[in-house]
Enzyme design. Structure first.
Site, PDB file in Angstrom:
ATOM      1  N   ASP A 135     -14.866 -23.096  27.046  1.00  0.00           N
ATOM      2  CA  ASP A 135     -13.793 -22.244  26.517  1.00  0.00           C
ATOM      3  C   ASP A 135     -13.488 -22.694  25.101  1.00  0.00           C
ATOM      4  O   ASP A 135     -13.451 -23.896  24.818  1.00  0.00           O
ATOM      5  CB  ASP A 135     -12.548 -22.368  27.405  1.00  0.00           C
ATOM      6  N   ALA A 147      -4.179 -29.031  31.261  1.00  0.00           N
ATOM      7  CA  ALA A 147      -5.121 -29.511  32.264  1.00  0.00           C
ATOM      8  C   ALA A 147      -6.396 -28.678  32.250  1.00  0.00           C
ATOM      9  O   ALA A 147      -7.510 -29.214  32.349  1.00  0.00           O
ATOM     10  CB  ALA A 147      -4.477 -29.475  33.653  1.00  0.00           C
ATOM     11  N   TYR A 148      -6.241 -27.373  32.106  1.00  0.00           N
ATOM     12  CA  TYR A 148      -7.409 -26.494  32.002  1.00  0.00           C
ATOM     13  C   TYR A 148      -8.261 -26.863  30.796  1.00  0.00           C
ATOM     14  O   TYR A 148      -9.481 -27.028  30.900  1.00  0.00           O
ATOM     15  CB  TYR A 148      -6.952 -25.037  31.911  1.00  0.00           C
ATOM     16  N   ALA A 149      -7.623 -27.001  29.643  1.00  0.00           N
ATOM     17  CA  ALA A 149      -8.355 -27.323  28.422  1.00  0.00           C
ATOM     18  C   ALA A 149      -9.072 -28.666  28.539  1.00  0.00           C
ATOM     19  O   ALA A 149     -10.212 -28.821  28.100  1.00  0.00           O
ATOM     20  CB  ALA A 149      -7.403 -27.320  27.221  1.00  0.00           C
TER      21      ALA A 149
END
Length: 236
Positions: A135, A147-149
């Site tokens: 991403d 957290a996603y990153a």
């Protein structure tokens, strides 16, 4: 074009589009899916193989690997597309649970699946590829999806390590999209704001991802790279 391609998370959106596209081009596509949905019937009718999987736990990853290696003996490519997009939670217990699930899905599953698929890829007589879908947010961080990153950044870093580990026999690259397509429930205000984040100010659609995958498949001299699909966001 021929050979078997594994796509994780192939039941919707980019994974679904890519699976149908590659299958139509002559590849035999196998997808993992977590949630039953109508798109799976479309994939099955097109000849795509389906393997249920839950990558949110180690046991689920190990079960998928066993299912995959029992059904598939040769792979042309592996595309790690499965993803979760939890926002950061204010409750510590839920924040930790969501982080763990995304770590398992974005980092542990690709790590273990790549290792398990190495002999399957080596059995293919021709080009071999692993592609990690990361991403663009990895490059700037996120105040709402930290957290996603972070876990997507871990996946992107694995691209470098596996490129070194599997060279020269297997090419390993990443694709880092920003806005590709909207969800049905995205409102008009959000859509206008999101489009304005890039220089090109378009919503390109899933085809640009498939085109980038095909570029990597066809290039004999690209490995350890991360190709951005962001329409010039880095200059905005």
């Amino acid at each position: 074009m021929s050979g078997t391609v594994l796509i994780t998370g192939g039941g919707q959106r980019i994974g679904f589009f890519t699976a149908l596209g590659l299958q139509a081009m002559g590849y035999q596509v196998v997808v993992s899916y977590r949630t039953p949905r109508p798109e799976l019937d479309v994939l099955q009718e097109a000849g795509v193989g389906l393997i249920p999987a839950d990558f949110s736990s180690l046991s689920g990853i190990e079960d998928f690997v066993l299912r995959l290696t029992a059904e598939v003996t040769v792979l042309r490519a592996v595309i790690h597309n499965a993803s979760l997009w939890y926002p950061d939670h204010q409750v510590d217990e839920l924040a930790a649970e969501h982080f763990q699930q995304m770590f398992n899905l974005h980092m542990l599953a690709p790590y273990l699946i790549n290792r398990a698929c190495q002999p399957l890829l080596m059995s293919h007589d021709g080009a071999r590829d692993i592609i990690h879908m990361t991403d663009w947010v990895v490059n700037r961080g996120s105040d709402k999806h930290a957290a996603y990153a972070a876990t997507k950044a871990g996946l992107e870093n694995q691209t470098l390590s596996f490129a070194r580990l599997f060279a020269p026999a297997i090419k390993v690259n990443a694709i880092a999209p920003a806005l590709i397509c909207f969800n049905e429930n995205d409102d008009e205000a959000y859509r206008l704001q999101a489009v304005k984040k890039s220089l090109l100010e378009i919503v390109p659609g899933e085809q640009v991802v498939l085109d980038t995958i095909l570029y990597l498949f066809n290039s004999p001299y690209v490995t350890g790279a991360c190709l951005p699909l962001h329409g010039g966001r880095h200059l905005k």
